[in-house]
Design a protein around this motif. Structure first.
Motif, PDB file in Angstrom:
ATOM      1  N   VAL A 102       0.858  -1.190   0.000  1.00 51.65           N
ATOM      2  CA  VAL A 102       0.000   0.000   0.000  1.00 51.65           C
ATOM      3  C   VAL A 102       0.897   1.243   0.000  1.00 51.65           C
ATOM      4  CG1 VAL A 102      -1.795   1.257   1.253  1.00 51.65           C
ATOM      5  CG2 VAL A 102      -1.798  -1.258   1.248  1.00 51.65           C
ATOM      6  N   LEU A 103       0.587   2.188  -0.907  1.00 53.14           N
ATOM      7  CA  LEU A 103       1.305   3.460  -0.944  1.00 53.14           C
ATOM      8  C   LEU A 103       0.424   4.526  -0.299  1.00 53.14           C
ATOM      9  CD1 LEU A 103       2.656   3.568  -4.649  1.00 53.14           C
ATOM     10  CD2 LEU A 103       3.537   2.302  -2.686  1.00 53.14           C
ATOM     11  N   ASP A 104       1.026   5.342   0.575  1.00 56.35           N
ATOM     12  CA  ASP A 104       0.230   6.437   1.152  1.00 56.35           C
ATOM     13  C   ASP A 104       0.063   7.534   0.096  1.00 56.35           C
ATOM     14  OD1 ASP A 104       2.552   7.957   1.067  1.00 56.35           O
ATOM     15  OD2 ASP A 104       3.005   7.692   3.198  1.00 56.35           O
ATOM     16  N   ALA A 105      -0.715   8.578   0.440  1.00 57.26           N
ATOM     17  CA  ALA A 105      -1.063   9.574  -0.575  1.00 57.26           C
ATOM     18  C   ALA A 105       0.187  10.224  -1.166  1.00 57.26           C
ATOM     19  CB  ALA A 105      -1.982  10.627   0.037  1.00 57.26           C
ATOM     20  N   GLY A 106       1.187  10.496  -0.323  1.00 60.96           N
ATOM     21  CA  GLY A 106       2.396  11.154  -0.831  1.00 60.96           C
ATOM     22  C   GLY A 106       3.106  10.276  -1.863  1.00 60.96           C
ATOM     23  N   ALA A 107       3.300   9.014  -1.501  1.00 56.99           N
ATOM     24  CA  ALA A 107       4.006   8.106  -2.415  1.00 56.99           C
ATOM     25  C   ALA A 107       3.177   7.875  -3.682  1.00 56.99           C
ATOM     26  CB  ALA A 107       4.273   6.784  -1.710  1.00 56.99           C
ATOM     27  N   ALA A 108       1.866   7.753  -3.501  1.00 57.58           N
ATOM     28  CA  ALA A 108       1.009   7.461  -4.663  1.00 57.58           C
ATOM     29  C   ALA A 108       0.975   8.645  -5.624  1.00 57.58           C
ATOM     30  CB  ALA A 108      -0.399   7.107  -4.197  1.00 57.58           C
ATOM     31  N   ARG A 109       0.983   9.864  -5.082  1.00 55.71           N
ATOM     32  CA  ARG A 109       0.975  11.032  -5.985  1.00 55.71           C
ATOM     33  C   ARG A 109       2.318  11.194  -6.680  1.00 55.71           C
ATOM     34  NH1 ARG A 109      -2.713  14.947  -2.166  1.00 55.71           N
ATOM     35  NH2 ARG A 109      -4.489  13.530  -2.220  1.00 55.71           N
ATOM     36  N   GLY A 110       3.375  10.636  -6.101  1.00 56.53           N
ATOM     37  CA  GLY A 110       4.655  10.598  -6.811  1.00 56.53           C
ATOM     38  C   GLY A 110       4.627   9.574  -7.938  1.00 56.53           C
ATOM     39  N   ALA A 111       3.842   8.520  -7.746  1.00 55.69           N
ATOM     40  CA  ALA A 111       3.781   7.463  -8.764  1.00 55.69           C
ATOM     41  C   ALA A 111       2.801   7.820  -9.886  1.00 55.69           C
ATOM     42  CB  ALA A 111       3.360   6.141  -8.105  1.00 55.69           C
ATOM     43  N   VAL A 112       1.720   8.525  -9.536  1.00 52.31           N
ATOM     44  CA  VAL A 112       0.708   8.915 -10.528  1.00 52.31           C
ATOM     45  C   VAL A 112       0.363  10.380 -10.255  1.00 52.31           C
ATOM     46  CG1 VAL A 112      -1.569   8.432 -11.509  1.00 52.31           C
ATOM     47  CG2 VAL A 112      -0.279   6.580 -10.438  1.00 52.31           C
ATOM     48  N   ALA A 113       0.680  11.226 -11.213  1.00 51.36           N
ATOM     49  CA  ALA A 113       0.536  12.664 -10.975  1.00 51.36           C
ATOM     50  C   ALA A 113      -0.913  13.101 -11.141  1.00 51.36           C
ATOM     51  CB  ALA A 113       1.447  13.436 -11.925  1.00 51.36           C
ATOM     52  N   ASN A 114      -1.766  12.579 -10.270  1.00 48.84           N
ATOM     53  CA  ASN A 114      -3.153  13.052 -10.285  1.00 48.84           C
ATOM     54  C   ASN A 114      -3.690  13.063  -8.862  1.00 48.84           C
ATOM     55  OD1 ASN A 114      -3.951  10.452  -9.634  1.00 48.84           O
ATOM     56  ND2 ASN A 114      -5.152  10.102 -11.479  1.00 48.84           N
ATOM     57  N   PRO A 115      -4.840  13.691  -8.660  1.00 48.41           N
ATOM     58  CA  PRO A 115      -5.354  13.731  -7.293  1.00 48.41           C
ATOM     59  C   PRO A 115      -5.779  12.321  -6.875  1.00 48.41           C
ATOM     60  CG  PRO A 115      -6.705  15.091  -8.799  1.00 48.41           C
ATOM     61  CD  PRO A 115      -5.721  14.353  -9.628  1.00 48.41           C
ATOM     62  N   ASN A 116      -5.128  11.742  -5.890  1.00 47.42           N
ATOM     63  CA  ASN A 116      -5.563  10.427  -5.384  1.00 47.42           C
ATOM     64  C   ASN A 116      -5.215  10.371  -3.906  1.00 47.42           C
ATOM     65  OD1 ASN A 116      -2.956   8.937  -4.878  1.00 47.42           O
ATOM     66  ND2 ASN A 116      -2.638   9.442  -7.041  1.00 47.42           N
ATOM     67  N   HIS A 117      -5.752   9.402  -3.218  1.00 46.59           N
ATOM     68  CA  HIS A 117      -5.572   9.322  -1.768  1.00 46.59           C
ATOM     69  C   HIS A 117      -4.655   8.185  -1.345  1.00 46.59           C
ATOM     70  CE1 HIS A 117      -8.648  12.358  -1.003  1.00 46.59           C
ATOM     71  NE2 HIS A 117      -9.305  11.811  -2.004  1.00 46.59           N
ATOM     72  N   GLY A 118      -3.914   7.627  -2.316  1.00 45.04           N
ATOM     73  CA  GLY A 118      -3.056   6.495  -2.013  1.00 45.04           C
ATOM     74  C   GLY A 118      -3.245   5.452  -3.104  1.00 45.04           C
ATOM     75  N   ALA A 119      -2.579   4.318  -2.957  1.00 45.68           N
ATOM     76  CA  ALA A 119      -2.683   3.305  -4.017  1.00 45.68           C
ATOM     77  C   ALA A 119      -2.307   1.930  -3.478  1.00 45.68           C
ATOM     78  CB  ALA A 119      -1.772   3.671  -5.185  1.00 45.68           C
ATOM     79  N   LEU A 120      -2.792   0.924  -4.196  1.00 46.55           N
ATOM     80  CA  LEU A 120      -2.365  -0.462  -3.970  1.00 46.55           C
ATOM     81  C   LEU A 120      -1.461  -0.825  -5.141  1.00 46.55           C
ATOM     82  CD1 LEU A 120      -2.625  -3.142  -2.386  1.00 46.55           C
ATOM     83  CD2 LEU A 120      -4.591  -3.685  -3.848  1.00 46.55           C
ATOM     84  N   LEU A 121      -0.198  -1.124  -4.846  1.00 47.89           N
ATOM     85  CA  LEU A 121       0.739  -1.517  -5.900  1.00 47.89           C
ATOM     86  C   LEU A 121       0.800  -3.037  -5.962  1.00 47.89           C
ATOM     87  CD1 LEU A 121       3.126  -1.059  -7.919  1.00 47.89           C
ATOM     88  CD2 LEU A 121       4.642  -1.056  -5.936  1.00 47.89           C
ATOM     89  N   ASP A 122       0.629  -3.586  -7.157  1.00 47.54           N
ATOM     90  CA  ASP A 122       0.897  -5.004  -7.377  1.00 47.54           C
ATOM     91  C   ASP A 122       2.085  -5.080  -8.319  1.00 47.54           C
ATOM     92  OD1 ASP A 122       1.052  -7.632  -8.096  1.00 47.54           O
ATOM     93  OD2 ASP A 122      -1.123  -7.956  -8.056  1.00 47.54           O
ATOM     94  N   ALA A 123       3.233  -5.428  -7.744  1.00 49.73           N
ATOM     95  CA  ALA A 123       4.472  -5.416  -8.536  1.00 49.73           C
ATOM     96  C   ALA A 123       4.446  -6.474  -9.634  1.00 49.73           C
ATOM     97  CB  ALA A 123       5.666  -5.642  -7.614  1.00 49.73           C
TER      98      ALA A 123
END
Ligand SMILES: Cc1cc2nc3c(=O)[nH]c(=O)nc-3n(C[C@H](O)[C@H](O)[C@H](O)COP(=O)(O)OP(=O)(O)OC[C@H]3O[C@@H](n4cnc5c(N)ncnc54)[C@H](O)[C@@H]3O)c2cc1C
Length: 426
Positions: free
Chosen positions: A158-179
């Motif tokens: 799980v990526l928190d909002a900061g990490a997720a916005r670094g991964a996808v430059a759009n408004p989001n609240h976090g992400a689930l990464l499946d490598a």
């Protein structure tokens, strides 16, 4: 039915490799197995059958890859639409784990086939991200990663909002990464698989719709406009496009139209939008999904319509979803726009089944880019008498839609609209 959905205007058609030779069926042919449908399910079934020495004839109504397999988002999303937590809840530890691992094997199978047959399809094993559109989605992501880890799958985090916005430059609240995820050129993959099937001895016929299926002693006869195939068994791999050929099988899935665009090439190839080049979907029920292409565009799918009529301007239909996800792309030029039919089932698990000499696999519920290849492999095993893996799915086959052929659409559309309305409040 896929005609107005503009396959020929897709980015895939514009960047396609040569197709294997495909003439229409003319006259009588005989086979051990006739495969109906030239998407990844049918082509994979033909390849796996031919490799084991079966005589195979494949009938495709249009051209190989003309259905969903040649026009989807190309997102490799490991597993099933029901995640690990849901599978464990619905089926318990033993069966849930078995389904989870069988579905996960689809990704490895595709990667292996690409390597073994040298298929040039821009495979990028960069991971898949599900971005959170609501802060509350993160708890569900954490549960899913924990359930997967309990089953021995450690590629989710799980990526928190900061990490997720670094991964996808759009408004989001976090992400689930499946490598384990990624993306590929789904049309070139399907065409490459077809080349491999033809090389293994399968006979592939384009422009050969199966119009009628007749059972007879010892097998089936399939009629096309200019010929017949007499076979011991038939595989139905038409998915959302199967239509009236087998009404009962068709009534187990619901086709939903979905639209997709690619932008003009972006500055820096769009690297600023998704620096890690992952495939991305968001957590909406009517999902937005996007990725970069190797020629520097953003491919973006979003918005479903519950009427069979496509929008007059598909690019204009998708644009608001794209611009809401990436406000900095407001007004971006769109070079390609097309649509396709996603086939969903009531449980969102694929429907694999058998009725005498007929076998089918379809209804991957928006997650069939790699599951379809596994579906084809399981169909081949089932047709050759080893049903152990096929039956793992067949035993949990989803119920059909209530209301039969006539009512299944309207009733289900009501349900889907309810969920789509919930998205709008997110
Ligand atoms: C717009 C869109 C985006 C998607 N994005 C993704 C994604 O990013 N990731 C993901 O995992 N999944 C995605 N999917 C789902 C995925 O594409 C499908 O689950 C998968 O391709 C199904 O493969 P298939 O071979 O079963 O069906 P198809 O590829 O649709 O092939 C069926 C073939 O059967 C033929 N046919 C049908 N009836 C007959 C007949 N009577 N006689 C002869 N031929 C017949 C059709 O012409 C067609 O070529 C998407 C789907 C769509 C439509």
């Amino acid at each position: 039915m896929n005609g107005p959905l503009a396959f020929e205007r897709s980015w895939y058609a514009a960047t396609a490799q040569a197709s294997p030779q495909q003439s229409a069926l003319n006259g009588d042919a005989s086979a051990d197995v006739v495969v109906i449908g030239g998407g990844a399910t049918g082509v994979s079934a033909a390849l796996h059958l031919a490799e084991r020495g079966a005589r195979v004839v494949l009938l495709e109504a249009a051209q190989i890859g003309h259905g969903a397999s040649g026009r989807n988002g190309g997102q490799i999303i490991p597993g099933l639409r029901q995640g690990a937590a849901e599978l464990l809840g619905n089926f318990g530890e033993v069966r849930g784990a078995a389904l989870f691992h069988l579905a996960l094997s689809a990704r490895g199978l595709v990667v292996d086939l690409i390597a073994r047959h040298g298929i040039a399809c821009d495979l990028a094993l960069t991971g898949h991200l599900t971005t959170a559109v609501r802060p509350g989605d993160l708890a569900g992501f954490a549960d899913e990663a924990a359930a997967a880890a309990r089953l021995g799958y450690h590629d989710m985090s799980v990526l928190d909002a900061g990490a997720a916005r670094g991964a996808v430059a759009n408004p989001n609240h976090g992400a689930l990464l499946d490598a384990g995820g990624g993306h590929f050129h789904t049309l070139n993959y399907t065409l490459g698989l077809a080349q491999a099937a033809a090389a293994a001895g399968a006979r592939l016929h384009a422009a050969s719709p199966a119009l009628r299926l007749e059972r007879r002693a010892g097998g089936v006869t399939v009629h096309t406009p200019a010929g017949r195939v007499l076979a011991a068994q038939a595989i139905l791999a038409g998915d959302a496009l199967l239509g009236p050929l087998h009404a009962r099988v068709n009534s187990r899935i619901m086709p939903v139209a979905n639209y997709i665009v690619t932008t003009a090439p972006l500055p820096g190839g769009g690297a600023g939008l998704i620096p890690g080049n992952q495939a991305v979907s968001d957590s909406r029920f009517v999902v937005n999904y996007f990725r970069r292409t190797p020629d520097g565009r953003l491919m973006f799918g979003g918005g479903e319509r519950y009427t069979p009529r496509p929008p007059a301007d598909m690019a204009a239909f998708v644009r608001p979803f794209l611009e809401r996800s990436f406000p900095m792309l407001a007004g971006v030029a769109i070079d390609h726009a097309w649509g396709g039919l996603v086939s969903i089932t009531r449980s969102r698990l694929p429907d694999l089944g058998r009725d005498g000499p007929l076998l089918w696999a379809h209804g991957y519920s928006g997650q069939g880019a790699v599951l379809s290849t596994l579906g084809g492999a399981l169909l081949a095993e089932g047709a050759l008498g080893d049903s152990s893996r096929f039956d793992q799915f067949a035993d949990v086959a989803p119920p059909g839609f209530p209301g039969g052929q006539l009512l299944k659409g309207p009733l289900h559309v009501l349900g889907m609209l309810w969920y789509a309305l919930r998205d709008r409040t997110a």
